[in-house]
Scaffold this motif. Structure first.
Motif, PDB file in Angstrom:
ATOM      1  N   LEU A 139       0.783  -1.239  -0.109  1.00 13.23           N
ATOM      2  CA  LEU A 139       0.146   0.114   0.079  1.00 13.23           C
ATOM      3  C   LEU A 139       0.962   1.139  -0.065  1.00 13.23           C
ATOM      4  O   LEU A 139       1.866   1.358   0.560  1.00 13.23           O
ATOM      5  CB  LEU A 139      -0.855   0.025   1.620  1.00 13.23           C
ATOM      6  N   GLY A 174     -10.823   6.393   2.015  1.00 12.21           N
ATOM      7  CA  GLY A 174     -10.375   7.075   0.989  1.00 12.21           C
ATOM      8  C   GLY A 174      -9.111   7.855   1.603  1.00 12.21           C
ATOM      9  O   GLY A 174      -8.700   7.542   2.695  1.00 12.21           O
ATOM     10  N   ARG A 175      -8.637   8.495   0.806  1.00 13.26           N
ATOM     11  CA  ARG A 175      -7.437   9.752   1.201  1.00 13.26           C
ATOM     12  C   ARG A 175      -7.696  10.474   2.425  1.00 13.26           C
ATOM     13  O   ARG A 175      -7.146  10.659   3.346  1.00 13.26           O
ATOM     14  CB  ARG A 175      -6.757  10.268  -0.006  1.00 13.26           C
ATOM     15  N   HIS A 203      -8.153   8.383   5.433  1.00 13.06           N
ATOM     16  CA  HIS A 203      -6.681   7.756   5.785  1.00 13.06           C
ATOM     17  C   HIS A 203      -6.125   9.049   6.699  1.00 13.06           C
ATOM     18  O   HIS A 203      -5.396   8.476   7.598  1.00 13.06           O
ATOM     19  CB  HIS A 203      -5.845   7.465   4.625  1.00 13.06           C
ATOM     20  N   PHE A 256      -6.708   2.729   3.502  1.00 15.05           N
ATOM     21  CA  PHE A 256      -6.565   3.192   2.286  1.00 15.05           C
ATOM     22  C   PHE A 256      -5.737   2.319   1.361  1.00 15.05           C
ATOM     23  O   PHE A 256      -4.579   2.235   1.506  1.00 15.05           O
ATOM     24  CB  PHE A 256      -6.191   4.710   2.420  1.00 15.05           C
ATOM     25  N   GLY A 303      -4.953   3.227  -1.861  1.00 13.87           N
ATOM     26  CA  GLY A 303      -4.369   4.125  -2.711  1.00 13.87           C
ATOM     27  C   GLY A 303      -5.162   4.296  -4.126  1.00 13.87           C
ATOM     28  O   GLY A 303      -6.275   3.939  -4.130  1.00 13.87           O
ATOM     29  N   THR A 304      -4.587   5.192  -4.705  1.00 14.36           N
ATOM     30  CA  THR A 304      -5.458   5.830  -5.874  1.00 14.36           C
ATOM     31  C   THR A 304      -4.951   5.236  -7.213  1.00 14.36           C
ATOM     32  O   THR A 304      -3.667   5.117  -7.486  1.00 14.36           O
ATOM     33  CB  THR A 304      -5.115   7.303  -6.084  1.00 14.36           C
ATOM     34  N   ASN A 305      -5.904   4.865  -8.041  1.00 15.98           N
ATOM     35  CA  ASN A 305      -5.676   4.066  -9.442  1.00 15.98           C
ATOM     36  C   ASN A 305      -5.407   5.212 -10.196  1.00 15.98           C
ATOM     37  O   ASN A 305      -6.410   6.300 -10.329  1.00 15.98           O
ATOM     38  CB  ASN A 305      -7.088   3.424  -9.613  1.00 15.98           C
ATOM     39  N   GLY A 342     -10.493   7.158  -9.281  1.00 17.87           N
ATOM     40  CA  GLY A 342     -10.779   6.593  -8.177  1.00 17.87           C
ATOM     41  C   GLY A 342      -9.793   5.662  -7.467  1.00 17.87           C
ATOM     42  O   GLY A 342      -8.760   5.830  -7.776  1.00 17.87           O
ATOM     43  N   ASP A 343     -10.233   5.103  -6.393  1.00 18.73           N
ATOM     44  CA  ASP A 343      -9.141   4.430  -5.481  1.00 18.73           C
ATOM     45  C   ASP A 343      -9.193   2.821  -6.056  1.00 18.73           C
ATOM     46  O   ASP A 343     -10.145   2.417  -6.373  1.00 18.73           O
ATOM     47  CB  ASP A 343      -9.627   4.268  -4.090  1.00 18.73           C
ATOM     48  N   PHE A 344      -8.074   2.333  -5.590  1.00 19.43           N
ATOM     49  CA  PHE A 344      -8.073   0.752  -5.752  1.00 19.43           C
ATOM     50  C   PHE A 344      -9.072  -0.040  -5.177  1.00 19.43           C
ATOM     51  O   PHE A 344      -9.419   0.613  -3.903  1.00 19.43           O
ATOM     52  CB  PHE A 344      -6.690   0.236  -5.425  1.00 19.43           C
ATOM     53  N   SER A 375     -20.530   8.047  -2.917  1.00 24.80           N
ATOM     54  CA  SER A 375     -19.314   8.877  -3.651  1.00 24.80           C
ATOM     55  C   SER A 375     -20.205   9.783  -4.578  1.00 24.80           C
ATOM     56  O   SER A 375     -21.121   9.478  -4.791  1.00 24.80           O
ATOM     57  CB  SER A 375     -18.799   7.923  -4.386  1.00 24.80           C
TER      58      SER A 375
END
Length: 198
Positions: free
Chosen positions: A24, A48-49, A52, A92, A94-96, A100-102, A167
């Motif tokens: 991560l 999400g970020r 986190h 979290f 991480g961001t794809n 969006g996020d993974f 979201s």
């Protein structure tokens, strides 16, 4: 009946979990917020970020929309002992780069979910927020799509209520499916109010 001490021990183990360290970015920071008194459990996807960074679940625009659906304010969401939040993954992911996020890593649920739920015997209503939570909790009882699952919400009661993710990315979904806010939201608010007043 599990004790509050048993739950606290488990939560300390979760807080110290670093199984995904190295996988991560940024480093793992488990976010889960439950108490022995939890009777309404909210199960989303993963922090999400913003969550986190703050350590508070749904401390972002998604949380604003979710609280609106529930008919409660921010203070109630975080301070009422009956409300708990435990996503499918606690960190979290991480961001794809594609947007969006993974997805939530499956290993988190495999490691912790059943143990945590066993420590929450007072839960009366579980909100399954998004397709990942619905897939894990409903298994074969889930419909073909998230929309179909949420549309069949009455089939899963009274202990489970599937919801779309709050979201901003689902704003178009809400516009295409006005039945959600016309039918599901009033039921959700009633159930939340009943639980919090009990």
């Amino acid at each position: 009946m599990p004790s509050a001490a048993d739950l606290q021990t488990l939560l300390s183990e979760i807080a110290a979990c670093r199984v995904c360290a190295g996988d991560l970015v940024p480093e793992p920071r488990p976010v889960v917020r439950v108490r022995a008194e939890t009777r309404l459990l909210i199960c989303g996807q993963a922090p999400g970020r913003l969550v986190h960074e703050s350590g508070l679940p749904f401390n972002d625009p998604s949380g604003v929309r979710l609280r609106s659906w529930m008919g409660i304010d921010r203070d109630t969401f975080y301070d009422h002992p009956a409300i708990g939040v435990a996503a499918m993954a606690f960190c979290f992911p991480g961001t794809n780069p594609k947007g969006g996020d993974f997805p939530p890593p499956a290993r988190c649920a495999e490691l912790w979910r059943r143990r945590l739920l066993a420590q929450l015997p007072r839960v009366e209503l579980t909100l399954l927020v998004g397709s990942y939570a619905q897939a894990w909790a409903l298994g074969a009882a889930r419909k073909g799509t998230m929309t179909d699952t949420v549309a069949a919400w009455a089939d899963y009661g009274p202990g489970i209520l599937p919801l779309p993710h709050p979201s901003w990315r689902n704003t178009a979904w809400l516009k295409r499916n006005p039945w959600f806010e016309a039918e599901v939201t009033p039921y959700l608010r009633q159930r939340v109010g009943d639980i919090l007043r009990a």
